[in-house]
Design a protein around this motif. Structure first.
Motif, PDB file in Angstrom:
ATOM      1  N   PHE A  34       0.785  -1.228   0.000  1.00 40.57           N
ATOM      2  CA  PHE A  34       0.000   0.000   0.000  1.00 40.57           C
ATOM      3  C   PHE A  34       0.821   1.286   0.000  1.00 40.57           C
ATOM      4  O   PHE A  34       0.287   2.358   0.247  1.00 40.57           O
ATOM      5  CB  PHE A  34      -0.974  -0.005   1.175  1.00 40.57           C
ATOM      6  CG  PHE A  34      -1.893  -1.200   1.148  1.00 40.57           C
ATOM      7  CD1 PHE A  34      -2.863  -1.327   0.164  1.00 40.57           C
ATOM      8  CD2 PHE A  34      -1.756  -2.215   2.066  1.00 40.57           C
ATOM      9  CE1 PHE A  34      -3.689  -2.430   0.116  1.00 40.57           C
ATOM     10  CE2 PHE A  34      -2.583  -3.327   2.036  1.00 40.57           C
ATOM     11  CZ  PHE A  34      -3.560  -3.435   1.054  1.00 40.57           C
ATOM     12  N   CYS A  35       2.130   1.185  -0.251  1.00 38.96           N
ATOM     13  CA  CYS A  35       2.962   2.375  -0.407  1.00 38.96           C
ATOM     14  C   CYS A  35       4.166   2.026  -1.264  1.00 38.96           C
ATOM     15  O   CYS A  35       4.447   0.860  -1.519  1.00 38.96           O
ATOM     16  CB  CYS A  35       3.386   2.949   0.941  1.00 38.96           C
ATOM     17  SG  CYS A  35       4.508   1.912   1.879  1.00 38.96           S
ATOM     18  N   SER A  36       4.873   3.030  -1.701  1.00 38.61           N
ATOM     19  CA  SER A  36       6.012   2.850  -2.597  1.00 38.61           C
ATOM     20  C   SER A  36       7.183   2.174  -1.899  1.00 38.61           C
ATOM     21  O   SER A  36       7.380   2.338  -0.690  1.00 38.61           O
ATOM     22  CB  SER A  36       6.495   4.204  -3.119  1.00 38.61           C
ATOM     23  OG  SER A  36       5.467   4.888  -3.760  1.00 38.61           O
ATOM     24  N   ILE A  37       7.972   1.454  -2.677  1.00 39.87           N
ATOM     25  CA  ILE A  37       9.206   0.868  -2.167  1.00 39.87           C
ATOM     26  C   ILE A  37      10.120   2.008  -1.725  1.00 39.87           C
ATOM     27  O   ILE A  37      10.256   3.016  -2.415  1.00 39.87           O
ATOM     28  CB  ILE A  37       9.881   0.001  -3.250  1.00 39.87           C
ATOM     29  CG1 ILE A  37       9.017  -1.220  -3.560  1.00 39.87           C
ATOM     30  CG2 ILE A  37      11.280  -0.415  -2.836  1.00 39.87           C
ATOM     31  CD1 ILE A  37       9.507  -2.058  -4.710  1.00 39.87           C
ATOM     32  N   GLY A  38      10.737   1.836  -0.563  1.00 39.28           N
ATOM     33  CA  GLY A  38      11.629   2.858  -0.026  1.00 39.28           C
ATOM     34  C   GLY A  38      10.960   3.815   0.945  1.00 39.28           C
ATOM     35  O   GLY A  38      11.640   4.589   1.610  1.00 39.28           O
ATOM     36  N   THR A  39       9.637   3.754   1.065  1.00 35.37           N
ATOM     37  CA  THR A  39       8.912   4.605   2.006  1.00 35.37           C
ATOM     38  C   THR A  39       9.215   4.171   3.435  1.00 35.37           C
ATOM     39  O   THR A  39       9.226   2.979   3.731  1.00 35.37           O
ATOM     40  CB  THR A  39       7.385   4.509   1.773  1.00 35.37           C
ATOM     41  OG1 THR A  39       7.101   4.899   0.435  1.00 35.37           O
ATOM     42  CG2 THR A  39       6.607   5.381   2.735  1.00 35.37           C
TER      43      THR A  39
END
Length: 128
Positions: free
Chosen positions: A46-51
């Protein structure tokens, strides 16, 4: 979208390639502090990689102790009241956590209790 400037690390092989210690370093219910940011490596959809999922310095409690690939101990940690975090529960490795409480071997503690109980029961049966 992945930020091209984000450095991702393979936590499985980066710092350890062998089995974890035989006994866990932490116990269920123990208060711990997160030593470094936990970032999404792609396992959270549910969020970008690296967040940043959980910032370093967050305080939480061990909920469960599990294994990944039968060799890597993973602690399920519940972080309460961290407003900047996307989630409350994160899987952490031993090298990512610092104990805020002294380690207690719960199994050994229970065994000592049972031994004392048995001795007391034996005395009662002997009429002492």
């Amino acid at each position: 979208m992945v930020d091209v400037n984000t450095t991702l690390y393979d936590e499985v092989t980066a710092s350890r390639s062998a089995n974890d210690e035989e006994k866990p370093k932490f116990f269920v219910g123990q208060q711990v502090k997160l030593l470094k940011d936990i970032v999404n490596d792609g396992t959270y959809p549910f969020c970008s990689i690296g967040t940043v999922m959980m910032p370093a310095g967050s305080i939480g409690y061990i909920r469960k102790i599990g294994e990944f690939l039968q060799v890597i101990r993973v602690y399920e940690v519940h972080f309460l009241g961290v407003n900047s975090a996307l989630v409350e529960i994160v899987g952490c490795r031993e090298n990512e956590l610092f104990a805020m409480q002294k380690y207690e071997d719960e199994f050994e503690k229970e065994m000592q209790y049972l031994k004392r109980h048995r001795e007391k029961f034996k005395k009662i049966n002997k009429g002492e």
